[in-house]
Scaffold this active site. Structure first.
Site, short mmCIF file in Angstrom:
data_model
loop_
_atom_site.label_atom_id
_atom_site.label_comp_id
_atom_site.label_asym_id
_atom_site.label_seq_id
_atom_site.Cartn_x
_atom_site.Cartn_y
_atom_site.Cartn_z
N GLU A 1 -22.26 43.16 -5.97
CA GLU A 1 -21.16 42.26 -5.58
C GLU A 1 -20.69 41.41 -6.76
O GLU A 1 -21.40 41.24 -7.75
CB GLU A 1 -21.58 41.37 -4.41
CG GLU A 1 -22.73 40.41 -4.74
CD GLU A 1 -22.75 39.17 -3.85
OE1 GLU A 1 -21.70 38.53 -3.70
OE2 GLU A 1 -23.83 38.85 -3.34
N ASP B 1 -20.42 27.56 11.60
CA ASP B 1 -20.41 28.21 10.29
C ASP B 1 -21.49 29.28 10.21
O ASP B 1 -22.67 28.99 10.03
CB ASP B 1 -20.59 27.18 9.17
CG ASP B 1 -20.35 27.78 7.79
OD1 ASP B 1 -20.14 29.00 7.69
OD2 ASP B 1 -20.36 27.01 6.81
N ALA C 1 -19.71 35.76 7.54
CA ALA C 1 -19.20 37.06 7.98
C ALA C 1 -20.08 38.20 7.48
O ALA C 1 -19.93 39.35 7.93
CB ALA C 1 -17.77 37.26 7.48
N LYS D 1 -30.49 32.90 1.98
CA LYS D 1 -30.69 31.69 1.20
C LYS D 1 -31.33 30.60 2.06
O LYS D 1 -30.96 30.41 3.22
CB LYS D 1 -29.34 31.20 0.64
CG LYS D 1 -28.92 32.00 -0.58
CD LYS D 1 -27.45 31.94 -0.81
CE LYS D 1 -26.75 32.79 0.24
NZ LYS D 1 -25.31 32.80 0.14
N1 PSU Z 1 -26.38 35.01 -2.57
C1 PSU Z 1 -26.54 34.45 -3.78
N2 PSU Z 1 -25.46 33.89 -4.38
C2 PSU Z 1 -24.23 33.95 -3.81
C3 PSU Z 1 -24.07 34.57 -2.54
C4 PSU Z 1 -25.19 35.09 -1.97
O1 PSU Z 1 -27.63 34.44 -4.32
O2 PSU Z 1 -23.28 33.48 -4.41
C5 PSU Z 1 -22.71 34.75 -1.95
C6 PSU Z 1 -22.61 36.17 -1.40
O3 PSU Z 1 -21.43 36.76 -1.90
C7 PSU Z 1 -22.51 35.99 0.09
C8 PSU Z 1 -21.79 34.69 0.16
O4 PSU Z 1 -21.83 37.01 0.73
O5 PSU Z 1 -22.44 33.92 -0.85
C9 PSU Z 1 -21.88 34.04 1.50
O6 PSU Z 1 -20.92 33.06 1.58
P1 PSU Z 1 -20.57 32.43 3.00
O7 PSU Z 1 -21.80 31.67 3.39
O8 PSU Z 1 -19.39 31.54 2.75
O9 PSU Z 1 -20.26 33.58 3.91
MN MN Z 2 -19.20 30.09 6.02
#
Ligand code: PSU
Ligand code: MN
Length: 310
Positions: free
Chosen positions: A21, A134, A137, A155
């Site tokens: 990614e 929150d 997705a 995380k």
């Molecule tokens: N894991 C990491 N660093 C990141 C992310 C995940 O170690 O930056 C990113 C990934 O791209 C994941 C996104 O899909 O954070 C999730 O964001 P949100 O919680 O807004 O969906």
């Molecule tokens: Mn979010």
């Protein structure tokens, strides 16, 4: 959608490919370390026998296998959008430059017939989600996307238990790699058990084949690959930093897709780079494992009725 040169060749020759990614590069890691790390991730995939396909959007075009200049652009340019699945068509029509999240990368990779994807940690259910709704997705997308995501769990800034419950509801398979304890990204043990344990790239390849043979529309397999305990972020430092970060989040009214990048950068700043080093270790280990799984998946399975060589 366009394939990069090396990925085009790999597809033609039937070589193993690993999807990567771009959001971790542009939004998850601080400049300018992010560019160096992006290159190290790709090199790690190569060192383990597969071809890296970093996915992102350049000028509205989805690229599977960004070249080095494009990776540098997404790593260093200002105003690179964070693209989830819902953003892809709008961003393309607007000719945007964007980095793809776990959700968007998985969806694009599966469309490109890539079966394995390495990242750091998944998105999931945020703390307070019962009020804010929150939830990343990433979860709902993985429910309908047949791919293996190698990650270090979710995380630890998230509600890990609630995320596991949602993955169950959504029908997303979860297995620990060499363990039944679900990792918490920066920390080795996220505090919960999972039902399944897989111990080798070959065992993961068997799951991929079984899923394809069954053809019952199963979605992703999340393969949770924990850091060894002596490489994790000190759990006490972790808990302190997280508590501060969550307070700052509330004080500054950070919401929506800014939450994850905000908390990650808070960690990287206030641990003086310790969390960054851990984050990089996580991603490189996952990239290596994903490459070995891609190699095992590409290798012909032992014919049925013949004993596997000892
Ligand atoms: N894991 C990491 N660093 C990141 C992310 C995940 O170690 O930056 C990113 C990934 O791209 C994941 C996104 O899909 O954070 C999730 O964001 P949100 O919680 O807004 O969906
Ligand atoms: Mn979010």
């Amino acid at each position: 959608m366009r394939y990069g040169e090396q990925v085009t060749r790999a597809r033609r020759d039937g070589r193993p490919v690993v999807a990567l990614e771009s959001t971790i590069i542009s939004h998850g890691l601080p400049h300018p370390d992010n560019l160096r790390v992006a290159r190290e991730i790709e090199q790690t995939v190569r060192d383990n026998g597969a071809v890296p396909a970093t996915i992102g959007m350049i000028g509205g075009e989805l690229v599977v296998g960004l070249d080095d200049d494009q990776i540098e652009h997404l790593a260093l340019a200002e105003g690179v959008a964070k693209l989830s699945v819902r953003d892809l068509a709008v961003a393309a029509a607007r000719r945007a430059d964007g980095a793809t999240t776990v959700a968007a990368t998985s969806a694009v990779a599966a469309a490109a017939e890539i079966g394995v994807f390495a990242t750091g940690g998944l998105g999931g259910v945020h703390r307070e989600a019962s009020v804010t709704f929150d939830e990343s997705a990433d979860l709902v997308t993985l429910a309908r996307t047949p791919i293996v995501v190698v990650c270090a769990g979710v995380k630890s800034i998230l509600d890990v238990g609630a995320t596991l419950e949602r993955l169950e509801t959504l029908g997303v398979a979860v297995a620990g790699y060499g363990t039944k304890r679900f990792p918490g990204f920066f920390i080795t043990d996220g505090g919960f058990d999972v039902d399944w344990q897989l111990d080798s790239p070959e065992q993961v390849a068997d799951v991929i084949r079984a899923r394809a043979d069954q053809g019952v529309g199963a979605g992703a397999l999340i393969l949770a690959n924990p850091l060894p305990a002596d490489e994790q972020l000190d759990p006490a430092l972790h808990d302190r930093t997280l508590a501060e970060g969550l307070e700052l989040l509330a004080d500054r009214h950070v919401t929506g897709k800014a939450v994850t990048p905000f908390l990650l950068s808070h960690f990287h700043e206030s641990t003086a780079g310790q969390s960054l080093a851990v984050n990089v270790r996580i991603i490189l280990r996952n990239a290596a494992l994903a490459a070995r799984i891609a190699v095992a998946t590409t290798a012909a399975p032992a014919p049925v009725g013949f004993a596997a060589p000892a």
